[in-house]
Scaffold this motif. Structure first.
Motif, PDB file in Angstrom:
ATOM      1  N   CYS A   1       0.738  -0.931  -0.074  1.00  0.00           N
ATOM      2  CA  CYS A   1       0.097  -0.093   0.044  1.00  0.00           C
ATOM      3  C   CYS A   1       0.837   1.146  -0.040  1.00  0.00           C
ATOM      4  N   PHE A   2       0.322   2.229  -0.877  1.00  0.00           N
ATOM      5  CA  PHE A   2       1.117   3.645  -0.701  1.00  0.00           C
ATOM      6  C   PHE A   2       0.139   4.470   0.058  1.00  0.00           C
ATOM      7  N   VAL A   3       0.857   5.347   0.938  1.00  0.00           N
ATOM      8  CA  VAL A   3      -0.112   6.351   1.603  1.00  0.00           C
ATOM      9  C   VAL A   3       0.394   7.494   1.218  1.00  0.00           C
ATOM     10  N   GLY A   4      -0.524   8.168   0.150  1.00  0.00           N
ATOM     11  CA  GLY A   4      -0.091   9.566  -0.599  1.00  0.00           C
ATOM     12  C   GLY A   4      -0.422  10.721   0.619  1.00  0.00           C
ATOM     13  N   LEU A   5       0.719  11.391   1.053  1.00  0.00           N
ATOM     14  CA  LEU A   5       0.501  12.502   1.907  1.00  0.00           C
ATOM     15  C   LEU A   5       0.252  13.858   0.817  1.00  0.00           C
ATOM     16  N   MET A   6      -0.776  13.668   0.431  1.00  0.00           N
ATOM     17  CA  MET A   6      -0.899  14.833  -0.816  1.00  0.00           C
ATOM     18  C   MET A   6      -2.330  14.859  -1.105  1.00  0.00           C
ATOM     19  N   ALA A   7      -2.595  15.864  -2.220  1.00  0.00           N
ATOM     20  CA  ALA A   7      -3.875  15.781  -2.614  1.00  0.00           C
ATOM     21  C   ALA A   7      -4.328  14.776  -3.677  1.00  0.00           C
ATOM     22  N   SER A   8      -5.602  14.184  -3.490  1.00  0.00           N
ATOM     23  CA  SER A   8      -5.864  13.195  -4.109  1.00  0.00           C
ATOM     24  C   SER A   8      -5.878  13.084  -5.701  1.00  0.00           C
ATOM     25  N   GLY A   9      -5.905  14.178  -6.244  1.00  0.00           N
ATOM     26  CA  GLY A   9      -5.712  14.421  -7.760  1.00  0.00           C
ATOM     27  C   GLY A   9      -4.118  14.082  -7.898  1.00  0.00           C
ATOM     28  N   ILE A  10      -3.242  14.438  -7.288  1.00  0.00           N
ATOM     29  CA  ILE A  10      -1.862  14.174  -7.735  1.00  0.00           C
ATOM     30  C   ILE A  10      -1.772  12.597  -7.511  1.00  0.00           C
ATOM     31  N   ALA A  11      -2.011  12.024  -6.669  1.00  0.00           N
ATOM     32  CA  ALA A  11      -1.955  10.368  -6.680  1.00  0.00           C
ATOM     33  C   ALA A  11      -2.573   9.907  -7.657  1.00  0.00           C
ATOM     34  N   MET A  12      -4.058  10.377  -8.024  1.00  0.00           N
ATOM     35  CA  MET A  12      -4.798   9.547  -9.162  1.00  0.00           C
ATOM     36  C   MET A  12      -4.081   9.642 -10.449  1.00  0.00           C
ATOM     37  N   ARG A  13      -3.563  10.816 -10.687  1.00  0.00           N
ATOM     38  CA  ARG A  13      -2.892  11.088 -12.095  1.00  0.00           C
ATOM     39  C   ARG A  13      -1.452  10.347 -12.303  1.00  0.00           C
ATOM     40  N   LYS A  14      -0.743  10.248 -11.228  1.00  0.00           N
ATOM     41  CA  LYS A  14       0.470   9.662 -11.012  1.00  0.00           C
ATOM     42  C   LYS A  14       0.176   7.894 -11.140  1.00  0.00           C
ATOM     43  N   THR A  15      -0.701   7.584 -10.439  1.00  0.00           N
ATOM     44  CA  THR A  15      -0.809   6.012 -10.338  1.00  0.00           C
ATOM     45  C   THR A  15      -1.856   5.500 -11.379  1.00  0.00           C
ATOM     46  N   ALA A  16      -2.710   6.335 -11.958  1.00  0.00           N
ATOM     47  CA  ALA A  16      -3.725   5.573 -12.826  1.00  0.00           C
ATOM     48  C   ALA A  16      -3.072   4.794 -14.161  1.00  0.00           C
ATOM     49  N   PRO A  17      -1.836   5.401 -14.686  1.00  0.00           N
ATOM     50  CA  PRO A  17      -1.385   4.691 -15.650  1.00  0.00           C
ATOM     51  C   PRO A  17      -0.679   3.626 -15.359  1.00  0.00           C
ATOM     52  N   LEU A  18      -0.558   3.287 -14.154  1.00  0.00           N
ATOM     53  CA  LEU A  18       0.021   1.999 -13.617  1.00  0.00           C
ATOM     54  C   LEU A  18      -0.707   0.672 -13.210  1.00  0.00           C
ATOM     55  N   LEU A  19      -1.917   1.343 -12.963  1.00  0.00           N
ATOM     56  CA  LEU A  19      -2.993   0.323 -12.677  1.00  0.00           C
ATOM     57  C   LEU A  19      -3.184  -0.753 -13.651  1.00  0.00           C
ATOM     58  N   ASP A  20      -3.292  -2.034 -13.084  1.00  0.00           N
ATOM     59  CA  ASP A  20      -3.477  -3.028 -14.184  1.00  0.00           C
ATOM     60  C   ASP A  20      -4.534  -4.179 -13.707  1.00  0.00           C
ATOM     61  N   ASP A  21      -4.286  -4.594 -12.634  1.00  0.00           N
ATOM     62  CA  ASP A  21      -5.135  -5.510 -12.053  1.00  0.00           C
ATOM     63  C   ASP A  21      -5.293  -5.527 -10.683  1.00  0.00           C
ATOM     64  N   LYS A  22      -6.574  -5.507 -10.000  1.00  0.00           N
ATOM     65  CA  LYS A  22      -7.245  -4.972  -8.718  1.00  0.00           C
ATOM     66  C   LYS A  22      -6.517  -6.084  -7.797  1.00  0.00           C
ATOM     67  N   TRP A  23      -6.332  -7.325  -8.350  1.00  0.00           N
ATOM     68  CA  TRP A  23      -5.493  -8.432  -7.416  1.00  0.00           C
ATOM     69  C   TRP A  23      -4.221  -8.394  -7.364  1.00  0.00           C
ATOM     70  N   ASP A  24      -3.500  -7.663  -8.122  1.00  0.00           N
ATOM     71  CA  ASP A  24      -2.113  -7.518  -8.139  1.00  0.00           C
ATOM     72  C   ASP A  24      -1.446  -5.978  -7.959  1.00  0.00           C
ATOM     73  N   ASP A  25      -2.445  -5.114  -8.140  1.00  0.00           N
ATOM     74  CA  ASP A  25      -1.618  -3.538  -7.792  1.00  0.00           C
ATOM     75  C   ASP A  25      -1.777  -3.375  -6.440  1.00  0.00           C
ATOM     76  N   PRO A  26      -0.815  -2.485  -5.999  1.00  0.00           N
ATOM     77  CA  PRO A  26      -1.103  -2.118  -4.554  1.00  0.00           C
ATOM     78  C   PRO A  26      -2.144  -1.104  -4.322  1.00  0.00           C
ATOM     79  N   ALA A  27      -2.431  -1.221  -3.073  1.00  0.00           N
ATOM     80  CA  ALA A  27      -3.485  -0.211  -2.600  1.00  0.00           C
ATOM     81  C   ALA A  27      -3.136   1.190  -2.378  1.00  0.00           C
ATOM     82  N   ILE A  28      -4.022   2.069  -2.646  1.00  0.00           N
ATOM     83  CA  ILE A  28      -3.499   3.440  -2.477  1.00  0.00           C
ATOM     84  C   ILE A  28      -4.345   4.357  -1.449  1.00  0.00           C
ATOM     85  N   VAL A  29      -4.186   4.900  -0.653  1.00  0.00           N
ATOM     86  CA  VAL A  29      -4.769   5.858   0.263  1.00  0.00           C
ATOM     87  C   VAL A  29      -4.057   7.353   0.280  1.00  0.00           C
ATOM     88  N   VAL A  30      -4.770   8.101   0.243  1.00  0.00           N
ATOM     89  CA  VAL A  30      -4.327   9.662   0.538  1.00  0.00           C
ATOM     90  C   VAL A  30      -4.924  10.350   1.875  1.00  0.00           C
TER      91      VAL A  30
END
Length: 333
Positions: free
Chosen positions: A79-108
């Protein structure tokens, strides 16, 4: 006048299925390795998070934010905990997402620790981490359907049973059944057997070797019972049936008791999962001991019914006993 302790707290409000327990990651386990991604100016808050919840994980590290930080460390953490605005985390991680069973979790989470927002992987670690951040004052903003409805999805049930989901695509159908109150208890099947299932059947597999003689602790209580009272009651029950803590598979209770702090603290101390069963499930496995809750609020006695319903053989080893007029416990298998 003496009454059964799992009958004295008449706070039930209707029938539901579900439960409470830590959220599993894609292997059916809690998120264990966490990375806090923070801007340099927010490092003090990142350190505060490490001090506040770091002991709940195998590892928790701080990564200084730069544009490619998520991509560079993708797959290294649960899991990544993004200490930041949700928009930043969403834009930076969206292209990396592939499969919910394998992708790390993300919390802001914001710098003031006001909100903890799972963005992806709610059932695979993000909700768990958001819950932990709640202990520091943050409000967990969970949008997964089962959490929004205060129900226990099949991934959470897998965690409590020390199991993992084998066929992840099936959970769409089975979690919808949870929301509709139609799933019922997990069916337990011992082999060797061959099983043919459809796409709407979720298969759970135990993480470790099957333990011989495993038992389930069915438990009820008055509101506000302390963790030490639960532990003493469970210890007494295990002594009665000649079992030890390592023989316990998990704790079972009713949904009207799933948020008892003392129960959850006691289970956590012994590293036990908690499964909570709805009224309809308990009625199907009502125990032999008369219970005043049936008369007062229409619920069967929680301790015996949950022990029988959740047990592998639906068998009652020990009828309910009471401790301190606060906690009842029965043992099932």
């Amino acid at each position: 006048m003496s009454t059964d302790t799992d009958d004295t707290d008449s706070d039930a409000s209707g029938d539901s299925s579900g439960g409470h327990c830590s959220t599993p990651d894609s292997d059916g386990e809690v998120a264990e390795d966490i990375a806090i991604v923070a801007f340099e100016r927010k490092m003090d808050t990142a350190e505060e998070i490490v001090d506040g919840i770091g002991d709940r994980y195998d590892s928790i590290e701080i990564l200084e934010y730069h544009g490619d930080v998520f991509a560079e460390h993708w797959g290294e953490y649960d899991c990544f905990v993004g200490l930041m605005a949700s928009g930043i985390a969403m834009r930076k991680t969206a292209p990396l997402l592939d499969d919910k069973w394998d992708d790390p979790a993300i919390v802001v989470v914001d710098e003031e620790l006001t909100w903890a927002i799972p963005i992806t992987g709610g059932h695979h670690g993000a909700n768990q981490v958001a819950d932990d951040l709640a202990s520091m004052g943050a409000v967990p903003a969970m949008t997964t359907a089962s959490e929004a409805a205060d129900e226990q999805g099949v991934e959470k049930q897998a965690k409590a049973l020390d199991a993992h989901v084998v066929n992840g695509d099936s959970t769409v159908a089975t979690n919808l059944a949870v929301l509709d109150g139609e799933l019922g208890p997990v069916e337990r099947l011992d082999g060797p057997k061959a099983v043919l299932v459809g796409d709407d059947v979720t298969v759970l597999k135990r993480n470790g070797d099957e333990s011989d003689g495993g038992v389930v602790l069915g438990t009820g209580s008055v509101s506000g019972a302390k963790s030490k009272q639960f532990l003493a009651a469970w210890e007494e029950a295990l002594d009665e049936v000649g079992k030890d803590w390592e023989d316990v598979e998990f704790v079972a209770t009713g949904t009207r008791k799933e948020d008892e702090d003392g129960l959850l603290e006691a289970a956590a101390e012994k590293d036990l999962g908690v499964i909570a069963l709805g009224k309809g499930d308990l009625e199907e496995y009502e125990g032999p001991t008369p219970s005043r809750s049936k008369e007062l609020i229409g619920w069967p006695g929680i301790a015996e019914a949950s022990a029988i319903a959740a047990g592998r053989e639906h068998d009652l080893l020990l009828e309910k006993i009471s401790h301190d007029d606060a906690v009842t416990v029965a043992v099932g298998r």
